[in-house]
Design a protein around this motif. Sequence first.
Motif, short mmCIF file in Angstrom:
data_model
loop_
_atom_site.label_atom_id
_atom_site.label_comp_id
_atom_site.label_asym_id
_atom_site.label_seq_id
_atom_site.Cartn_x
_atom_site.Cartn_y
_atom_site.Cartn_z
N ASN A 1 5.10 7.01 -11.13
CA ASN A 1 4.19 6.01 -11.12
C ASN A 1 3.60 6.50 -11.74
N LYS B 1 2.10 5.86 3.43
CA LYS B 1 1.05 6.24 4.36
C LYS B 1 0.83 5.07 5.65
N HIS B 2 0.01 3.95 4.74
CA HIS B 2 -1.09 3.07 4.66
C HIS B 2 -0.42 1.92 5.79
N SER C 1 -3.37 4.35 -4.75
CA SER C 1 -3.40 5.01 -3.29
C SER C 1 -1.83 5.49 -3.23
N ASN C 2 -0.74 5.07 -3.68
CA ASN C 2 0.39 6.43 -3.53
C ASN C 2 0.00 7.29 -4.52
N SER C 3 -0.77 7.31 -5.93
CA SER C 3 -1.05 8.61 -6.86
C SER C 3 -1.91 9.24 -5.59
N SER D 1 1.71 12.33 -7.39
CA SER D 1 2.03 11.20 -8.68
C SER D 1 3.56 11.47 -9.43
N SER E 1 0.92 -0.96 0.19
CA SER E 1 0.04 0.00 0.19
C SER E 1 0.87 1.11 0.34
N SER E 2 0.80 1.92 -0.04
CA SER E 2 0.64 3.04 0.06
C SER E 2 2.04 2.93 1.37
N PHE F 1 -2.61 -0.24 -5.21
CA PHE F 1 -1.26 -0.02 -4.82
C PHE F 1 -0.98 1.34 -5.45
N VAL G 1 -2.25 9.35 -2.32
CA VAL G 1 -1.55 9.77 -0.71
C VAL G 1 -0.17 11.03 -1.17
N ASN G 2 0.25 10.14 -1.83
CA ASN G 2 1.48 11.02 -2.00
C ASN G 2 2.33 11.47 -3.18
#
Length: 739
Positions: free
Chosen positions: A231, A60-61, A220-222, A227, A57-58, A217, A224-225
């Motif tokens: 990514n 953070k998660h 959630s990365n895009s 792009s 996952s990201s 994946f 939260v964090n």
Amino acid sequence: MLYKIQKFTDSTYFTNAMKVTIAAVIPVIVFTYLGKFGMGFAMAIGAFFTYPSDIPSSLKHKMKGIVFTAFLVASINLIINIVHPYPWIFYPFLTLLIFLLSMISVYGQRGTMVSFSGLVTVSLAFSNISTGWAMIEHAGLILAGGLFYLIVSLVFHYIRPHRYIELQIAECIKLSSKYLKLRGDLWNTNTDKKLIIEKQLHLQVELNTIHQNIREFIISNSTVNGSSNQNRKMLLVFISLVEILELSLSTSFDHEKLHQKFDDQPELLLTYQKLAYNLAASLKKLSKSVKKRKVYVSKYNLLKDLNALQHAITIYEKDLGKIAASEGVLMLTTMLQYAEKQVEKIKIIERAFSLTSNKLDFKGIDKDLEKFLTPQYYPLSTLTQNLSFSSTIFRHSLRLTITLMFGFILGIFLPFQNVYWILLTIIVILRPSYGLTKERSFQRLIGTILGGLIAFGILYIVKENFVISILAIICILLGFSFTQINYRVSATFVTMYVVFVYGILTPNISDLVQYRILDTLVGAALAFLANHFLWPSWEFLNIPNHLEKAIKANQQYLKQIAIFYNEKGSLSTAYRLARKNAFIEVGNLMASFQRMSQEPKSKQKQLPQVYKLAVLNHSLLSSLASMGTYIQSHKTTTASKTFNIVIDTVSKSLEYAISILKENNLDSSENIPQEELAMHFMELKKIQENEMKKGIPNNDEEEDFQLKMQEAQLVIEQLVWLNNLSENIVKTIKILKTS
């Protein structure tokens, strides 16, 4: 051999096993050196407890999940130690705790993993019951072990931040290659088409799973964090792979008709088949280069294969004449255009993994991503809504709670050495699915016996504690590595690890092996019996729900295709969401059939009809994808009245099928105008025939004419096919409900 070892050690499973092994071994080594082995072992237990929650996952998660799990397992251990001396509090508390931990699974994959960690903590808490300051210290060390695991996991993340998604993408490319290879196999005249379709359906289930992993994946990365370029690149590749699969599904060619049509020119179809196989081979090679992190260098000249097919079509048209060859040319041109689109998508992926990738390729690629991902929040309402027997997780939680409490009481009143081994066996084996529980029961029992015998034999020869310690570390590493690959092998290595650890601590190894085998046998038997008699979740009970979802998803996909065909313009987010849901739900239906086929014969109710409905829904999806991809990539004419009438009729047929499933309503109030439809189809075909008789116009209008004829042929064929499929779905569901 070296390649296989390298492939294994580079896998996500081995990397995860490395993380938990390092997080467990380092505290043991350090504290053993300080003369405090017990403290190091407690920290190792904390790392083991926390490890399952570390899912992709990201960042953070990931951090939130691991920290929450570390505090949860430490708290569980402490509270059990506090209430253990008071039976009148302890037993009700333990029952409620097990049930609530089981119910956490309603919150998806992370919830399931946190639930597993908590339940394992409950079972192993009884291996070290303490009082006073000792129990606080033990819980603190478990927490420290969990937090130390977080540090190790973060180190691995920063060393290779993109490796997980690279391996997932590589596996997705490999599975897509297999799918294309199966499509190529359909062109063999002596092939077993039913077997190939069955393989495709099973492969669809695997592709659905890996698509969901990648989607969660990347998106959630895009979200939260933000792009990153990496990514976006992976997202571009993923979208291309989804489109390759859609294109593969869309080519629902009538292979028998094509073989008959070109019986005198077999080289035409062989030329196309060679191209189809090279498409699959290109993806396979691309998958290997991604895994090895090498710059991709194309081995297959796909453009040359395309030109060869184009040349073969030209020769065919020249030999027969334009008018006589017109129908065949339309068929072959459709095949050529499909191959051209596949080559285009493959070239996009090749550029992404070559040195010539362009940032402009990624422009706008991450628009509306959050709509394709289930939001990650955990409201209490999700838990309360599942507190009923209609919920599979609720029934499983009750089943697990009763089985664990029975196993615990049985272990106390009968002379079992370690009651927690019985509990641990139940937790690991007892799954909501009967088939998986049965499979794991045998695998764990065989693995335990085999591991015990091998470890006992090694200990009989090896007496050095240092050598035994090294073997224990290797065994736990391999045990965790094989958990998802081969559970029997995993159980073998884990048993060997346990025997080696106890071999260092105690001389009574033979008693240990005997008791572990006995405890495993009891735990496996209890799990198996519970899944058979305590509110069993037989798959035939879930089939109607999966069928309804699959039909509704196809219906929504059909609706979006009709909207797009009528309104033209750009592809909407609603269209892409409908397409995604159709792929997922048809795959879920097939997965449900697979689980049903593993259950007792007496519970495989209407299995042939269920399989037929899975195939029909897959064929419906294929037909929809065929029409959808065509109107996306071609300039189409105005949608006719007949087109909308047929689409409306198919939609009503699917709605009727759903009403039969839900209400057992076998007498439809809808008057589906089959005779009127037949008249419309005849009218369309007459128009097409009249256009063909007029002959091909002058060169300036020839291309436009060819496109109109190709569109008319494809649309008519797909409308007829869609109507037939929807009727067959209704008929088969009626048989399903009445038998």
